[in-house]
Design a protein around this motif. Structure first.
Motif, mmCIF file in Angstrom:
data_model
loop_
_atom_site.group_PDB
_atom_site.id
_atom_site.type_symbol
_atom_site.label_atom_id
_atom_site.label_comp_id
_atom_site.label_asym_id
_atom_site.label_seq_id
_atom_site.Cartn_x
_atom_site.Cartn_y
_atom_site.Cartn_z
ATOM 1 N N PRO A 126 0.821 -1.214 0.000
ATOM 2 C CA PRO A 126 0.000 0.000 0.000
ATOM 3 C C PRO A 126 0.850 1.257 0.000
ATOM 4 O O PRO A 126 1.989 1.240 0.475
ATOM 5 C CB PRO A 126 -0.810 -0.127 1.294
ATOM 6 C CG PRO A 126 0.076 -0.942 2.188
ATOM 7 C CD PRO A 126 0.786 -1.914 1.295
ATOM 8 N N ARG A 127 0.252 2.368 -0.495
ATOM 9 C CA ARG A 127 0.957 3.637 -0.536
ATOM 10 C C ARG A 127 0.030 4.824 -0.319
ATOM 11 O O ARG A 127 0.476 5.977 -0.349
ATOM 12 C CB ARG A 127 1.674 3.788 -1.874
ATOM 13 C CG ARG A 127 0.743 3.859 -3.077
ATOM 14 C CD ARG A 127 1.505 3.898 -4.370
ATOM 15 N NE ARG A 127 0.604 3.962 -5.514
ATOM 16 C CZ ARG A 127 0.883 3.454 -6.709
ATOM 17 N NH1 ARG A 127 2.033 2.836 -6.908
ATOM 18 N NH2 ARG A 127 0.015 3.578 -7.696
ATOM 19 N N VAL A 128 -1.264 4.574 -0.134
ATOM 20 C CA VAL A 128 -2.238 5.639 0.080
ATOM 21 C C VAL A 128 -2.581 5.695 1.571
ATOM 22 O O VAL A 128 -3.113 4.733 2.123
ATOM 23 C CB VAL A 128 -3.508 5.423 -0.763
ATOM 24 C CG1 VAL A 128 -4.559 6.482 -0.430
ATOM 25 C CG2 VAL A 128 -3.172 5.457 -2.252
ATOM 26 N N LEU A 129 -2.228 6.777 2.220
ATOM 27 C CA LEU A 129 -2.415 7.016 3.659
ATOM 28 C C LEU A 129 -1.421 6.250 4.523
ATOM 29 O O LEU A 129 -1.039 6.727 5.594
ATOM 30 C CB LEU A 129 -3.836 6.689 4.133
ATOM 31 C CG LEU A 129 -4.987 7.483 3.515
ATOM 32 C CD1 LEU A 129 -6.294 7.124 4.226
ATOM 33 C CD2 LEU A 129 -4.759 8.971 3.569
ATOM 34 N N ALA A 130 -1.008 5.084 4.075
ATOM 35 C CA ALA A 130 -0.060 4.289 4.871
ATOM 36 C C ALA A 130 0.728 3.383 3.944
ATOM 37 O O ALA A 130 0.222 2.921 2.919
ATOM 38 C CB ALA A 130 -0.795 3.473 5.924
ATOM 39 N N SER A 131 1.960 3.120 4.318
ATOM 40 C CA SER A 131 2.834 2.220 3.565
ATOM 41 C C SER A 131 2.999 0.912 4.330
ATOM 42 O O SER A 131 2.554 0.782 5.483
ATOM 43 C CB SER A 131 4.200 2.869 3.363
ATOM 44 O OG SER A 131 4.850 3.033 4.617
ATOM 45 N N ALA A 132 3.670 -0.043 3.703
ATOM 46 C CA ALA A 132 3.951 -1.302 4.403
ATOM 47 C C ALA A 132 4.764 -1.038 5.662
ATOM 48 O O ALA A 132 4.566 -1.695 6.699
ATOM 49 C CB ALA A 132 4.693 -2.247 3.466
ATOM 50 N N TYR A 133 5.673 -0.066 5.578
ATOM 51 C CA TYR A 133 6.466 0.281 6.761
ATOM 52 C C TYR A 133 5.569 0.829 7.876
ATOM 53 O O TYR A 133 5.735 0.469 9.049
ATOM 54 C CB TYR A 133 7.530 1.315 6.389
ATOM 55 C CG TYR A 133 8.252 1.883 7.590
ATOM 56 C CD1 TYR A 133 9.226 1.147 8.253
ATOM 57 C CD2 TYR A 133 7.942 3.158 8.069
ATOM 58 C CE1 TYR A 133 9.880 1.661 9.365
ATOM 59 C CE2 TYR A 133 8.590 3.675 9.175
ATOM 60 C CZ TYR A 133 9.558 2.928 9.821
ATOM 61 O OH TYR A 133 10.196 3.440 10.919
ATOM 62 N N ASP A 134 4.618 1.692 7.518
ATOM 63 C CA ASP A 134 3.703 2.252 8.521
ATOM 64 C C ASP A 134 2.927 1.142 9.226
ATOM 65 O O ASP A 134 2.729 1.179 10.446
ATOM 66 C CB ASP A 134 2.735 3.243 7.866
ATOM 67 C CG ASP A 134 3.441 4.470 7.332
ATOM 68 O OD1 ASP A 134 4.391 4.939 7.991
ATOM 69 O OD2 ASP A 134 3.058 4.960 6.255
ATOM 70 N N PHE A 135 2.473 0.164 8.447
ATOM 71 C CA PHE A 135 1.732 -0.940 9.064
ATOM 72 C C PHE A 135 2.643 -1.794 9.938
ATOM 73 O O PHE A 135 2.210 -2.315 10.971
ATOM 74 C CB PHE A 135 1.047 -1.788 7.990
ATOM 75 C CG PHE A 135 -0.211 -1.168 7.448
ATOM 76 C CD1 PHE A 135 -1.312 -0.959 8.260
ATOM 77 C CD2 PHE A 135 -0.300 -0.779 6.122
ATOM 78 C CE1 PHE A 135 -2.483 -0.390 7.770
ATOM 79 C CE2 PHE A 135 -1.456 -0.205 5.613
ATOM 80 C CZ PHE A 135 -2.549 -0.002 6.438
ATOM 81 N N ALA A 136 3.896 -1.934 9.546
ATOM 82 C CA ALA A 136 4.833 -2.693 10.379
ATOM 83 C C ALA A 136 5.051 -2.000 11.717
ATOM 84 O O ALA A 136 5.099 -2.654 12.770
ATOM 85 C CB ALA A 136 6.159 -2.853 9.641
ATOM 86 N N VAL A 137 5.192 -0.688 11.681
ATOM 87 C CA VAL A 137 5.332 0.076 12.926
ATOM 88 C C VAL A 137 4.090 -0.097 13.791
ATOM 89 O O VAL A 137 4.183 -0.284 15.014
ATOM 90 C CB VAL A 137 5.592 1.559 12.621
ATOM 91 C CG1 VAL A 137 5.510 2.395 13.902
ATOM 92 C CG2 VAL A 137 6.959 1.743 11.971
ATOM 93 N N LEU A 138 2.925 -0.056 13.161
ATOM 94 C CA LEU A 138 1.682 -0.211 13.918
ATOM 95 C C LEU A 138 1.585 -1.604 14.540
ATOM 96 O O LEU A 138 1.091 -1.751 15.665
ATOM 97 C CB LEU A 138 0.480 0.059 13.010
ATOM 98 C CG LEU A 138 0.129 1.535 12.804
ATOM 99 C CD1 LEU A 138 -0.852 1.714 11.660
ATOM 100 C CD2 LEU A 138 -0.463 2.124 14.089
ATOM 101 N N ARG A 139 2.034 -2.624 13.820
ATOM 102 C CA ARG A 139 2.009 -3.975 14.400
ATOM 103 C C ARG A 139 2.837 -4.020 15.678
ATOM 104 O O ARG A 139 2.416 -4.606 16.686
ATOM 105 C CB ARG A 139 2.539 -4.991 13.377
ATOM 106 C CG ARG A 139 1.519 -5.441 12.358
ATOM 107 C CD ARG A 139 1.990 -6.673 11.604
ATOM 108 N NE ARG A 139 3.114 -6.370 10.736
ATOM 109 C CZ ARG A 139 3.009 -5.935 9.482
ATOM 110 N NH1 ARG A 139 1.794 -5.729 8.965
ATOM 111 N NH2 ARG A 139 4.077 -5.699 8.754
ATOM 112 N N ASP A 140 4.004 -3.390 15.647
ATOM 113 C CA ASP A 140 4.837 -3.362 16.850
ATOM 114 C C ASP A 140 4.155 -2.588 17.972
ATOM 115 O O ASP A 140 4.191 -3.003 19.142
ATOM 116 C CB ASP A 140 6.184 -2.720 16.532
ATOM 117 C CG ASP A 140 7.068 -3.621 15.687
ATOM 118 O OD1 ASP A 140 6.796 -4.837 15.642
ATOM 119 O OD2 ASP A 140 8.015 -3.106 15.064
#
Length: 729
Positions: A126-140
């Motif tokens: 994904p790249r709209v509003l959130a990236s894969a990196y953003d979701f990884a941070v959220l998982r942590d």
């Protein structure tokens, strides 16, 4: 960086300027993730260091080129240490990169030529509003932070409710008979909620739940992809549906087969993006006037179509580049002017919510997809717009609902985005304070725990929003019984939701609303949007001046009791001391009714009692009405010069301190005058409201002073009343 009390992440961004061309090796110490861009754009960056890999591979850099660089430090300690060094091509090792090779990050850029607007596009989803990196941070964060874990549990609960809903049945053949906008609103929420869960669970999580989310998303998206169109006649529904499909396409991109992606992408392009392009080319006529309109309609169409383009860009770059460039220019020229110069809005604060839902997300979408908002966020007033709903909310818990506005402040998670992006922690506190139980995908993506009531208490008590021509005065921020008022000179014409409400006001005291605005009527009324001279809109009671807390001069002399194509103006405003005031020139609104000069002043005496002072010069002996709508019980004194209003166990005294000798306070039903045009079938009316009124006949020069004094407040005397010209003395 020191003083943190919990696990945290710190992001530091800038530009790196290599001194010589050649290969560089980067090193770090501490809990540092380091990203470097292939260009100056954030979206071109890739990770080169991590806490477990503190020495990078060799990277070729060119002298004279600026490279985006970002260090992210995640730590559970009180202190966070960020230290990055490099080996330069001559073999020298430098432990800490000097500031002489760095410059501050600038998120603002001018809109480039069409062929360059996607030069920074991230090719990953994904790249709209959130990236894969953003979701990884959220998982942590979900694993490690109790508050975020609780939020995610609520989002999962919302997701389960979506999964358990009956499957959609889109079987109609005439989209005009179906509420596409309503369907799209729910579809956006569903795609964001299920897409959020999918991106959290699809990596080392509940894979079965992730699959269920992706399956349901496909069923929903496939069902409406075969529509003939997405209601292009009104067009507001078209980008709404494109927005919903864009979120599904981007956030479930890795779950869908190439064939399924093609179905969704084709619907976005053919039913959404191409139709937007046709609208721009068609010109500003009828329902297509949004293309040159400074209002929320223009904002949401641009914002939602922009999100759709960013989701599918890279699949058809020529189309995406060309249309995105047009959209960015239109956004700059029209949408952003709705915020200029101080963040106020002509369309009432409740329409700030509308922009928060469907326009504001375009900004973080630009940042995550292409690394820049092209300078749009730098437009004066955009950042300050978060102040308007704060000022516009009275102690009664209701908005000043001028224009077609509503009374309630609904959840606006965009305040969190503005807080995080522009360092406005007051906004984050205001959102959390107002909506303590509201959890959405966006509020979690943009969550900001900073801010406190102290920042609210440090705000000025009064505010003038100059383009909206609206003033707010208040007694205190932290007293629910304090006095507060909203006062509007407004613009009757230059936006779609204008009413004939120049000079209107609302007043709160003792936790009650004493002077009320009726708000919008039924948007489905035949002719409700007919704003031409003599148009049906100007005959609707809630739209007319007689349906507001303002003046009516010589009723029946024209179809409109204010001129529908003029703008009022605040000509004086003072927030000094304990008697703040504002004065509006309303002359142009009443010239057609025989007025030579009309001015209204509003003052909060001792920040408690409300004084309304009107000065009129009329061309010939005239009939003048003064109106105030209220839900309070009204008891008029025998002499007709005062009244007691009672509501919620509280009371306010109304006194007529200056007026023609024959003037008296009277009580009327909240209905149109006998001389006014007849009603339109289907009007909402004003059930539950009455009007406190004053009628003056055969008058040419008027100095009228009405004061509202809450119980327990000292009375206002005649000696405190003076001409508007002396209010500064």
């Amino acid at each position: 960086l020191a003083g943190w009390t919990a696990k945290h992440s710190v992001r530091i961004r800038g530009y790196l300027h290599p001194p010589v061309a050649g290969t560089y090796v980067f090193t770090s110490c501490g809990h540092v993730d380091l990203y470097i861009g292939l260009t100056h754009l954030a979206s071109s960056s890739h990770q080169i260091l991590s806490p477990t890999s503190t020495c990078s591979d060799a990277i070729l850099l060119q002298a004279g080129t600026s490279y985006f660089i970002e260090a992210v430090c995640t730590s559970g300690d009180d202190d966070c240490v960020v230290q990055v060094g490099w080996h330069i091509p001559d073999g020298t090792h430098i432990e800490v990169i000097s500031g002489s090779y760095l410059s501050p990050y600038n998120r603002y850029q001018e809109i480039p030529a069409a062929h360059s607007v996607l030069s920074g596009l991230s090719r990953r989803h994904p790249r709209v509003l959130a990236s894969a990196y953003d979701f990884a941070v959220l998982r942590d964060r979900i694993d490690q932070e109790e508050q975020i874990a609780e939020f995610y549990a609520l989002i999962k609960k919302q997701g389960m409710e979506f999964l358990e809903q009956p499957l959609p049945e889109y079987t109609y053949t005439d989209p005009y008979s179906f509420n596409i906008a309503g369907c799209a609103n729910q579809l956006i929420q569903m795609m964001e909620t299920l897409g959020f869960i999918y991106n959290i669970e699809s990596v080392d999580g509940d894979l079965d739940l992730a699959l269920r989310c992706a399956t349901r998303a496909w069923i929903e998206l496939e069902a409406a992809s075969h529509f003939m169109h997405w209601d292009t006649e009104h067009f507001a529904s078209t980008p709404r549906m494109a927005h919903a499909y864009a979120m599904g396409y981007d956030w479930f991109y890795n779950a869908f087969t190439p064939e399924r992606r093609a179905v969704i992408r084709n619907a976005i392009i053919e039913l959404g993006i191409k139709k937007y392009d046709e609208e721009l080319d068609r010109g500003p006529f009828g329902w297509h006037q949004w293309t040159v309109m400074k209002g929320n309609w223009n904002c949401v169409i641009n914002g939602e179509t922009g999100i759709a383009i960013l989701a599918v860009a890279g699949e058809n770059d020529y189309l995406s580049e060309d249309v995105l460039h047009k959209l960015l220019v239109n956004t700059r020229n029209f949408s952003m002017l709705t915020y200029y110069p101080d963040g106020g809005t002509k369309e009432s604060p409740s329409y700030w919510k509308f922009k928060d839902d469907f326009f504001l997300p375009f900004f973080p979408a630009l940042e995550t997809a292409v690394g820049t908002d092209f300078g749009l966020g730098a437009v004066k007033g955009f950042v300050e717009s978060g102040l308007h709903p704060i000022y516009a909310m009275g102690p009664s818990g209701q908005f000043f609902n001028y224009s077609d506005g509503g009374l309630k402040w609904q959840a606006t998670p965009g305040l969190m985005y503005l807080s995080r992006t522009f360092n406005k922690p007051l906004y984050a506190w205001a959102y959390r304070d107002r909506f303590p139980d509201s959890v959405s995908v966006r509020s979690v993506l943009w969550y900001d725990s900073r801010g406190s009531k102290d920042e609210l208490l440090n705000l000025p008590l009064d505010q003038y929003f100059s383009d909206a021509e609206v003033v707010y005065l208040r007694g205190a921020w932290d007293d629910p019984n304090s006095s507060w008022l909203g006062f509007a000179a407004t613009d009757n014409w230059d936006f779609i939701h204008g009413q004939l409400d120049q000079g209107t006001f609302v007043f709160d005291a003792l936790g009650q609303r004493w002077a009320a605005d009726l708000g919008a009527d039924n948007y489905g009324l035949p002719g409700y949007w007919d704003k031409n001279t003599g148009g049906i809109r100007w005959k609707v009671y809630r739209i007319r001046a007689e349906g507001h807390n303002t003046l009516v001069i010589n009723p029946g002399s024209t179809h409109e009791d204010q001129h529908p194509m003029v703008k009022g103006k605040m000509i004086d405003f003072s927030s000094v001391g304990n008697h703040p005031f504002a004065i509006a020139d309303l002359t142009d609104a009443y010239k057609q009714n025989g007025a030579l000069r009309v001015r209204r002043g509003i003052k909060l005496i001792d920040r408690c009692a409300l004084l309304i002072c009107d000065e009129l010069q009329l061309e010939y002996p005239s009939e003048v009405w003064w109106f105030m709508h209220t839900q309070a019980d009204i008891n008029i004194a025998a002499n007709g010069r005062s009244a007691i209003l009672k509501q919620g166990g509280k009371q306010v005294e109304v006194s007529l301190l200056a007026a023609p000798e024959s003037a008296r306070l009277i009580v009327m039903d909240a209905e149109r005058l006998a001389a006014s045009p007849g009603s339109t079938p289907g009007e909402l009316g004003a059930k539950g409201y009455r009007k406190l009124a004053i009628r003056m006949v055969d008058v040419t020069d008027i100095h009228l002073a009405v004061v509202l004094v809450p119980e327990g407040v000292p009375a206002v005397t005649h000696s405190q009343i003076c001409k508007l010209s002396a209010w500064h003395s």
